[in-house]
Design a protein around this motif. Sequence first.
Motif, short mmCIF file in Angstrom:
data_model
loop_
_atom_site.label_atom_id
_atom_site.label_comp_id
_atom_site.label_asym_id
_atom_site.label_seq_id
_atom_site.Cartn_x
_atom_site.Cartn_y
_atom_site.Cartn_z
N LEU A 180 0.75 -1.30 0.14
CA LEU A 180 0.07 0.12 0.03
C LEU A 180 0.95 1.26 0.00
O LEU A 180 0.58 2.15 -0.67
CB LEU A 180 -0.91 -0.01 1.16
N PHE A 181 1.82 1.11 0.77
CA PHE A 181 2.67 2.35 0.90
C PHE A 181 3.57 2.83 -0.33
O PHE A 181 3.52 3.84 -1.05
CB PHE A 181 3.82 2.24 2.17
N ASN A 182 3.97 1.59 -0.99
CA ASN A 182 4.78 1.71 -2.38
C ASN A 182 3.70 2.10 -3.49
O ASN A 182 4.19 2.88 -4.51
CB ASN A 182 5.48 0.75 -2.67
N LEU A 183 2.75 1.64 -3.61
CA LEU A 183 1.56 1.93 -4.43
C LEU A 183 1.27 3.26 -4.54
O LEU A 183 1.09 4.11 -5.33
CB LEU A 183 0.47 1.21 -4.45
N SER A 184 1.03 3.79 -3.09
CA SER A 184 0.63 5.39 -2.92
C SER A 184 1.95 6.15 -3.41
O SER A 184 1.53 7.44 -3.77
CB SER A 184 0.41 5.51 -1.43
N THR B 66 1.05 10.98 -10.89
CA THR B 66 0.09 11.76 -11.40
C THR B 66 0.03 13.03 -10.26
O THR B 66 0.64 13.09 -9.12
CB THR B 66 -1.24 11.16 -11.49
N GLU B 67 -0.69 14.14 -10.85
CA GLU B 67 -0.82 15.37 -9.96
C GLU B 67 -2.18 15.18 -9.24
O GLU B 67 -2.47 15.76 -8.07
CB GLU B 67 -0.70 16.63 -10.69
N LYS B 68 -2.83 13.95 -9.33
CA LYS B 68 -4.02 13.76 -8.72
C LYS B 68 -3.80 12.54 -7.56
O LYS B 68 -4.56 11.58 -7.50
CB LYS B 68 -5.17 13.70 -9.86
N ALA B 69 -2.66 12.27 -7.08
CA ALA B 69 -2.29 11.27 -6.25
C ALA B 69 -3.25 11.22 -5.16
O ALA B 69 -3.47 10.01 -4.82
CB ALA B 69 -1.00 11.72 -5.48
N ARG B 70 -3.51 12.31 -4.56
CA ARG B 70 -4.86 12.08 -3.33
C ARG B 70 -6.15 11.41 -3.77
O ARG B 70 -6.56 10.68 -3.01
CB ARG B 70 -5.05 13.60 -2.81
N GLU B 71 -6.47 11.63 -5.04
CA GLU B 71 -7.63 11.00 -5.41
C GLU B 71 -7.39 9.60 -5.76
O GLU B 71 -8.35 8.62 -5.30
CB GLU B 71 -8.24 11.48 -6.79
N LYS B 72 -6.27 9.18 -6.18
CA LYS B 72 -5.86 7.82 -6.20
C LYS B 72 -5.81 7.16 -5.05
O LYS B 72 -6.28 5.90 -5.06
CB LYS B 72 -4.48 7.81 -7.08
#
Length: 450
Positions: A399-403, A410-416
């Motif tokens: 989970l940590f590495n995928l985040s 992407t600049e939309k990392a939070r949504e991801k």
Amino acid sequence: MPRRSTRGPLDMDTTAASTTEPPPSATRTASPAPTAMPIRTASPASSLLSPTQHTNPSIRTRSKSPGSRTMQLDLSPLLRPSLYAPVPTSQVATPFLSSSHQPVPDTDLETLLSHRRFLHAAEKATDLLTSGSISPSDTQKVLELLYARFSCLVLCNLSPLAAKEAKPLSDLLARESAAYTRPFREAFLAQIPWHLRLLLLHLQVTGQVDGHRKCIMGLYALGADCRSLSQKARLEKNETKVKAWEQRLQDLGIRVAAELVEMGELETAKRHLDTISLDTADEMERRRMCTRQTLLLLKIGDTEAAKTCLSAFPSATTLDENAQLDKGILETLTSLSSSMYPAAVTQLQDLASSSYPPSSALVKHNLAIAHLYTNNVNIAANMLETLVQEEGTVFPALLFNLSTMYELKTEKAREKKLGLVDTVAGLDDGQGRSSAQTGGFEKGLGEFKL
């Protein structure tokens, strides 16, 4: 080297691998040696020799009969409800707290542990300890529940709370304790499981500035106990106990080296590892020790010494499938540490095609990290997404590495990341079975880098 923002195959705490393991009653799944899960763990711990004296007059000890050597301990001070706080959930991602994901209220402790519902298991252990149904003289049961409580809190990244609640027990074990005399203290120590003593050692220095040094002092104190008890067993001609205490002494030696690595004393750690012998008649124990030494040498950065250590691994002709996979993973980690990234990718691809669940998920995770090192971020992210979405595999490093890869892509990392939270929460069947194979179900915000 500067610290990287991703957690690679070597970013694990070798010391805590067995200190914070799930309670013995939890159902265990087949998995390789510590190479398999590069997860984030709590800080190591220190000595059991607490300077704090416990003078509670309600501690009592008694013998079953006059002249009897069997001593019963009154542990009622450890059963007071005021000692245990409610488990906080403020750092748990909201989707995991919805009613549809909560276990049935009367679920027993063993079921909660087998489903890796560690937050609920910690609360259940407390309920049992303070319910009045446990006899204060039932030392084994009390210690079993305390271990379940403390280890579950550690696994939920609540080590400071566990350390606070473990202090009364640590005070009873302290040599300076005035609670009871030396014979009764020795009788109490004899009844404490080894894994609980290691956990208490871990908790005593949680949050302390000089924790690593104090931990080494505590490990040497435990080592003195191992030597004393090994000698006693040898006089009694009990070879089984002699072997057990010698193995524990070797384990403590590895833990000392790991603490030195965490302190940055790399040369000292290397010299210390050179004093630890791998010669043992037990092939499984030799394999385990070789694995741990190799990992530490790779963390030190001495890849040549790691290759030499790996050569002591039992020969391939005598290894089962799990052992061959362990050795293969160690070889790929050595390639990664030597900056031979394309070779590591090839080795991991071969392992991925030949391994079987649940080991294959681990190999694929490390393969994704190897792809990241070769600048193939999209391939790495897609592999990790497949593990979560299609195979239902979840553990903290993944989970940590995928985040982190979302942040790179992407600049939309939070949504991801929020979408990843919803995906992982959707894997649960109401009892945590789907994601229970690789860790506690209630995931914290930090695991998603939120």
